[in-house]
Write an enzyme that holds these catalytic residues in place. Structure first.
Site, PDB file in Angstrom:
ATOM      1  N   SER A 114       0.827  -1.217   0.000  1.00  6.87           N
ATOM      2  CA  SER A 114       0.000   0.000   0.000  1.00  6.87           C
ATOM      3  C   SER A 114       0.851   1.252   0.000  1.00  6.87           C
ATOM      4  O   SER A 114       1.943   1.283   0.587  1.00  6.87           O
ATOM      5  CB  SER A 114      -0.871  -0.002   1.249  1.00  6.87           C
ATOM      6  OG  SER A 114      -1.530   1.234   1.399  1.00  6.87           O
ATOM      7  N   TYR A 138      -1.733   0.146  10.166  1.00  5.32           N
ATOM      8  CA  TYR A 138      -1.969  -0.524   8.879  1.00  5.32           C
ATOM      9  C   TYR A 138      -0.757  -0.346   7.957  1.00  5.32           C
ATOM     10  O   TYR A 138      -0.204  -1.318   7.432  1.00  5.32           O
ATOM     11  CB  TYR A 138      -3.236   0.035   8.221  1.00  5.32           C
ATOM     12  CG  TYR A 138      -3.389  -0.403   6.786  1.00  5.32           C
ATOM     13  CD1 TYR A 138      -3.628  -1.730   6.475  1.00  5.32           C
ATOM     14  CD2 TYR A 138      -3.277   0.511   5.741  1.00  5.32           C
ATOM     15  CE1 TYR A 138      -3.755  -2.135   5.162  1.00  5.32           C
ATOM     16  CE2 TYR A 138      -3.399   0.111   4.424  1.00  5.32           C
ATOM     17  CZ  TYR A 138      -3.637  -1.216   4.140  1.00  5.32           C
ATOM     18  OH  TYR A 138      -3.746  -1.617   2.838  1.00  5.32           O
ATOM     19  N   LYS A 142       2.064  -3.163   6.538  1.00  2.00           N
ATOM     20  CA  LYS A 142       2.365  -3.388   5.120  1.00  2.00           C
ATOM     21  C   LYS A 142       3.859  -3.212   4.853  1.00  2.00           C
ATOM     22  O   LYS A 142       4.459  -3.968   4.071  1.00  2.00           O
ATOM     23  CB  LYS A 142       1.538  -2.431   4.248  1.00  2.00           C
ATOM     24  CG  LYS A 142       0.057  -2.769   4.217  1.00  2.00           C
ATOM     25  CD  LYS A 142      -0.196  -4.039   3.396  1.00  2.00           C
ATOM     26  CE  LYS A 142      -1.598  -4.562   3.503  1.00  2.00           C
ATOM     27  NZ  LYS A 142      -1.902  -5.637   2.567  1.00  2.00           N
TER      28      LYS A 142
HETATM   29  N1  UFG Z   1     -12.840  11.290   2.012  1.00  2.00           N
HETATM   30  C1  UFG Z   1     -13.880  12.135   2.349  1.00  2.00           C
HETATM   31  N2  UFG Z   1     -15.044  11.577   2.791  1.00  2.00           N
HETATM   32  C2  UFG Z   1     -15.232  10.221   2.910  1.00  2.00           C
HETATM   33  C3  UFG Z   1     -14.163   9.361   2.563  1.00  2.00           C
HETATM   34  C4  UFG Z   1     -12.983   9.933   2.121  1.00  2.00           C
HETATM   35  O1  UFG Z   1     -13.753  13.362   2.263  1.00  2.00           O
HETATM   36  O2  UFG Z   1     -16.310   9.779   3.332  1.00  2.00           O
HETATM   37  C5  UFG Z   1     -11.584  11.864   1.509  1.00  2.00           C
HETATM   38  C6  UFG Z   1     -10.395  11.533   2.385  1.00  2.00           C
HETATM   39  O3  UFG Z   1     -10.255  12.514   3.387  1.00  2.00           O
HETATM   40  C7  UFG Z   1      -9.261  11.507   1.372  1.00  2.00           C
HETATM   41  C8  UFG Z   1      -9.921  11.038   0.084  1.00  2.00           C
HETATM   42  O4  UFG Z   1     -11.306  11.269   0.262  1.00  2.00           O
HETATM   43  O5  UFG Z   1      -8.806  12.809   1.184  1.00  2.00           O
HETATM   44  C9  UFG Z   1      -9.698   9.565  -0.202  1.00  2.00           C
HETATM   45  O6  UFG Z   1     -10.049   8.831   0.962  1.00  2.00           O
HETATM   46  P1  UFG Z   1     -10.186   7.244   0.985  1.00  2.00           P
HETATM   47  O7  UFG Z   1     -10.570   6.865   2.387  1.00  2.00           O
HETATM   48  O8  UFG Z   1     -11.068   6.802  -0.121  1.00  2.00           O
HETATM   49  O9  UFG Z   1      -8.720   6.737   0.652  1.00  2.00           O
HETATM   50  P2  UFG Z   1      -7.339   7.091   1.378  1.00  2.00           P
HETATM   51  O10 UFG Z   1      -6.556   7.943   0.435  1.00  2.00           O
HETATM   52  O11 UFG Z   1      -7.520   7.587   2.755  1.00  2.00           O
HETATM   53  O12 UFG Z   1      -6.768   5.635   1.550  1.00  2.00           O
HETATM   54  C10 UFG Z   1      -6.064   4.974   0.565  1.00  2.00           C
HETATM   55  C11 UFG Z   1      -6.292   3.487   0.686  1.00  2.00           C
HETATM   56  C12 UFG Z   1      -5.750   2.976   2.003  1.00  2.00           C
HETATM   57  C13 UFG Z   1      -4.312   3.408   2.148  1.00  2.00           C
HETATM   58  C14 UFG Z   1      -4.177   4.890   1.981  1.00  2.00           C
HETATM   59  C15 UFG Z   1      -2.740   5.316   1.986  1.00  2.00           C
HETATM   60  O13 UFG Z   1      -7.671   3.198   0.619  1.00  2.00           O
HETATM   61  O14 UFG Z   1      -5.809   1.570   2.026  1.00  2.00           O
HETATM   62  O15 UFG Z   1      -4.712   5.297   0.732  1.00  2.00           O
HETATM   63  O16 UFG Z   1      -2.614   6.584   2.519  1.00  2.00           O
HETATM   64  F1  UFG Z   1      -3.879   3.087   3.372  1.00  2.00           F
END
Ligand code: UFG
Length: 322
Positions: A114, A138, A142
């Site tokens: 990841s 997490y 990884k």
């Molecule tokens: N976001 C929102 N509202 C939501 C969900 C997400 O505003 O309900 C925003 C988050 O703040 C972020 C973006 O959308 O800015 C993407 O969020 P996600 O949760 O979809 O994905 P992440 O980038 O947080 O996570 C991804 C992978 C994880 C990994 C991570 C590494 O899904 O497995 O990148 O930083 F760990």
């Protein structure tokens, strides 16, 4: 080739299993169904409900040539609250799996890693030799798995490839109107949450942070279609580098802001996405974009599906099962 897919009842594992079968490979899925769904295991795959720590007595009968390892817990927030569960399941579990593979002379493994292994990067796009400073248990698990793979490959001569995913989205159409896509009991990801809000099936989409140092103030991420991701796994299985563990980013090399994703969801669904602008979510870096040259060089891979196609396929899947 006969491929063992651990976690093959989960979102990415099920799509990869289906694509392997479509390409004519034989697939054996193991999944303990702690978060996966038995009905996501594609027809044609052999399925065993087992954890990765339970394979030693049985794997010898399966004729496995290579392994793709997805089985893991994968919620960033949950990992901060329950690091013991994450270290035990992800790290101890994977070391047990590696020892089982070694005992049975199975010397080819592709592992789901990841972008979380990098943590908060100094530079964009993120190359594979960027510093690894995970900001969650997490991400730490990884990274620990990746470090173990390097040592095991070097000492025992195996070929290992870790694929560091950025933001995976989309779904795979599997015929008769069926889809393999995201079905998480606790959904934290942006695209499925935005689709649910647009459909009017849940609360408004909480937009976490509008004051980031980005063009529109919201976080920028590198989104990749799960079907493109599956193609990279197939290519990684063919890598021949005994004694070497390769770490490869999987991303598109360009980023979209949360607002751009929400605009795409509104376009595809032809519905507005109701949004609540709230505070930043702890641990979210402003920008995460992959450098993806190594994936091109080692795997001959590049993504071919854009954000609109990811959202459209995720929406097709959502409408079928919601
Ligand atoms: N976001 C929102 N509202 C939501 C969900 C997400 O505003 O309900 C925003 C988050 O703040 C972020 C973006 O959308 O800015 C993407 O969020 P996600 O949760 O979809 O994905 P992440 O980038 O947080 O996570 C991804 C992978 C994880 C990994 C991570 C590494 O899904 O497995 O990148 O930083 F760990």
């Amino acid at each position: 080739m006969r491929v063992l897919v651990t976690g093959g009842a989960g979102y990415i594992g099920s799509v990869v299993s289906a694509e392997l079968l479509r390409a004519g490979q034989e697939v054996v899925v193991v999944d303990d169904l702690s978060t996966g769904h038995a009905d996501a295991v594609p027809p044609g795959a052999q399925f065993h409900q087992l954890s990765i720590a339970e394979l030693d007595p049985v794997i010898g009968d399966w004729g496995i040539d290579g392994v793709i390892h997805f089985a893991a817990r994968s919620l960033v927030g949950e990992s901060v609250a329950d690091p013991a569960g994450y270290w035990r399941n992800n790290v101890v579990g994977t070391v047990a799996l590696l020892d089982t593979l070694r005992a049975h002379a199975i010397d080819r493994i592709v592992v789901s890693s990841s972008a979380a292994a990098y943590g908060e990067p100094d530079r964009q796009p993120i190359t594979e030799d960027a510093p690894t400073r995970p900001t969650s248990a997490y991400g730490a698990t990884k990274l620990a798995i990746d470090l173990a793979l390097t040592d095991y490959a070097r000492a025992y001569g195996s070929t290992a490839v870790s694929l560091r995913y950025f933001n995976v989205a989309g779904a795979l159409a599997v015929g008769d109107g069926g889809w393999l896509g995201e079905r998480h009991a606790t959904e934290t990801h942006l695209v499925p949450n935005a689709l649910r809000a647009a459909a009017g099936d849940g609360p408004k989409l909480q937009l976490f942070g509008t004051d980031y140092p980005t063009p529109d103030g919201t976080c920028v991420r590198d989104y990749i279609h799960v079907v493109d991701l599956a193609a990279a796994h197939q290519a990684a299985l063919a890598v021949q580098t005994p004694g070497v563990h390769n770490v490869v980013n999987l991303g598109s090399g360009s980023g979209y802001s949360v607002r751009q994703v929400l605009d795409t969801v509104a376009e595809v669904t032809e519905r507005p996405v109701p949004v609540d602008e709230v505070a930043r979510r702890p641990g979210d870096p402003a920008v995460l974009v992959a450098a993806n040259e190594r994936a091109g060089e080692l795997l001959g891979w590049e993504p071919s599906r854009d954000l609109r196609s990811m959202v459209a396929d995720a929406w097709g899947c959502y409408q079928r099962y919601a």
